[in-house]
Scaffold this motif. Structure first.
Motif, PDB file in Angstrom:
ATOM      1  N   UNK A 134       0.790  -1.227   0.000  1.00  0.00           N
ATOM      2  CA  UNK A 134       0.000   0.000   0.000  1.00  0.00           C
ATOM      3  C   UNK A 134       0.815   1.267   0.000  1.00  0.00           C
ATOM      4  N   UNK A 135       2.017   1.201   0.583  1.00  0.00           N
ATOM      5  CA  UNK A 135       2.923   2.345   0.676  1.00  0.00           C
ATOM      6  C   UNK A 135       2.281   3.507   1.446  1.00  0.00           C
ATOM      7  N   UNK A 136       2.850   4.700   1.262  1.00  0.00           N
ATOM      8  CA  UNK A 136       2.458   5.853   2.081  1.00  0.00           C
ATOM      9  C   UNK A 136       0.993   6.222   1.885  1.00  0.00           C
ATOM     10  N   UNK A 137       0.517   6.225   0.652  1.00  0.00           N
ATOM     11  CA  UNK A 137      -0.851   6.670   0.373  1.00  0.00           C
ATOM     12  C   UNK A 137      -1.883   5.794   1.079  1.00  0.00           C
ATOM     13  N   UNK A 138      -1.668   4.477   1.077  1.00  0.00           N
ATOM     14  CA  UNK A 138      -2.596   3.587   1.783  1.00  0.00           C
ATOM     15  C   UNK A 138      -2.569   3.870   3.278  1.00  0.00           C
ATOM     16  N   UNK A 139      -1.365   4.055   3.814  1.00  0.00           N
ATOM     17  CA  UNK A 139      -1.216   4.346   5.241  1.00  0.00           C
ATOM     18  C   UNK A 139      -2.017   5.593   5.603  1.00  0.00           C
ATOM     19  N   UNK A 140      -1.865   6.621   4.818  1.00  0.00           N
ATOM     20  CA  UNK A 140      -2.538   7.898   5.082  1.00  0.00           C
ATOM     21  C   UNK A 140      -4.059   7.749   5.003  1.00  0.00           C
TER      22      UNK A 140
END
Length: 414
Positions: A134-140
């Motif tokens: 997911x990387x940063x965008x999923x985390x956010x």
């Protein structure tokens, strides 16, 4: 407002990371044991630590570089200091968070057939996959939902306990002494981890860099700081919510508050359902678990990013730290290292956490000074440097933390 909503990211990640054991456990215990007077240290800690975290966003937004690079530009000594603190965090914080979250899952959902070690391993695998894929965008995006649900649940519960009022005879209850050894040690823990450790300013900086990569137009410094302030204020407000819930429901009852964070979380969920209804137990349990799960996810992401960034600055000629898949490999490495820590040192986790606490407290004033030196250095144009009021607040914060650090060291020596 539309631009602010689009810029939301690092501030919310900071809130998600901070609203873990410091809020779920320490804030509630503060209200339960000492009552309303705990409003003072909670507000002071959030206010006086604010500049240290704000500087992480300020430096990154203006320079488009990480705060760790700012330390490097000041001199390798500063980088070595931050690298040492990060090393201690690498081997302690994640392991402790995953153990607590695994125990919380077992306790809240009564999954007695599986051990905490197996649950922790499953969490390591699942969260690592989420971060890598997911990387940063999923985390956010995922944390926006978690924070929203948590805020609504806490707001409803806080309003209900305020309407119901304090427990009978709470006004005649003899408050435990705050300024004795036990009280001071509790205050040190509360202030030290409220809203979180100062080294997390480097984490916020790296999230700021990732957020810039996802945006077509670079936000202004004013907008970036507004976004961070939303998350920071939310963090402080939720700490007060937890404190009020503990104060209104447990203060004066003589209830023995467990020192075990997993058992205490179950006590906390029971408090929520007492005021909302037993039907809400499952939903509140999910919210409590989601709180710790999101803390694990943000901390895992942050420690992976900051460890990678530190290694890149320490060994700039080593291409191994600059590859396309280095973040994914670091996420896996952090999971593997901390799984080994849990497997080998589970009986001594308390000692490891105590080491992390000691290092964090002792180095907090120094890291705060390093942050100030970075944002007032040559990398930052004069117009973007902190104003006099913020500088004064920074020096007050350094004095505040220094006094606590000195007293903490003195307590350990006597």
């Amino acid at each position: 407002m539309k631009a602010l909503l689009k810029a939301l990211g690092p501030g919310l990640l900071f809130a998600s990371m901070a609203i873990g054991t410091s809020h779920l456990v320490l804030s509630t215990k503060a209200g339960a044991q000492y009552g309303w007077v705990m409003v003072v240290p909670i507000i002071l800690a959030n206010l006086l630590k604010y500049p240290f975290f704000e500087f992480g966003i300020r430096y990154t937004t203006v320079t488009e570089k990480s705060l760790i690079e700012g330390y490097t530009n000041l001199g390798k000594t500063y980088l070595y200091i931050y690298a040492f603190v990060t090393l201690i965090s690498t081997f302690t914080i994640l392991a402790a968070l995953y153990v607590v979250t695994a125990g919380l899952f077992i306790n809240l959902f009564e999954v007695t057939s599986v051990g905490a070690g197996a649950i922790a391993f499953g969490l390591f695998v699942f969260i690592s996959l989420l971060l890598i894929i997911g990387k940063y965008r999923f985390l956010e995006n995922s944390l926006k939902a978690v924070i929203t649900i948590l805020f609504i649940a806490l707001l409803i519960t806080t309003v209900m306990v305020l309407q119901k009022g304090p427990v009978p005879n709470a006004s005649s209850y003899q408050r435990p002494e705050i300024f004795n050894e036990v009280g001071i040690l509790f205050l040190i823990g509360l202030v030290g981890w409220m809203p979180t450790a100062v080294e997390a300013s480097g984490w916020v900086s790296l999230w700021g860099m990732e957020n810039l990569k996802t945006m077509k137009n670079k936000p202004s410094l004013k907008l970036a700081l507004q976004e961070f302030n939303v998350g920071y204020i939310l963090t402080a407000v939720l700490a007060l919510f937890f404190m009020i819930i503990g104060w209104m429901t447990l203060y004066g009852t003589g209830t023995e508050v467990s020192n075990n964070s997993v058992i205490f979380a179950d006590q906390l969920v029971s408090l929520f359902t007492t005021h909302i209804g037993s039907w809400a137990y499952f939903f509140i349990a999910v919210a409590a678990f989601a709180t710790m799960f999101s803390t694990c996810m943000t901390a895992h992401d942050a420690i992976s990013r900051v460890s990678l960034d530190v290694l890149q600055k320490l060994f700039p000629k080593k291409n191994i730290y600059n590859g396309k898949h280095t973040f994914a490999l670091m996420v896996i490495a952090m999971a593997w290292i901390n799984w080994i820590v849990i497997s080998l040192f589970s009986a001594n986790m308390g000692n490891l956490v105590a080491l992390a606490t000691f290092v964090s407290f002792v180095f907090a004033p120094l890291l705060g000074w390093m942050n100030l030196k970075t944002v007032t250095g040559k990398d930052i144009p004069e117009e973007y440097r902190p104003k006099t009021g913020l500088k004064v607040l920074t020096y007050c914060g350094m004095i505040f933390l220094s006094l606590f650090a000195l007293y903490y060291c003195w307590m350990l020596l006597i």
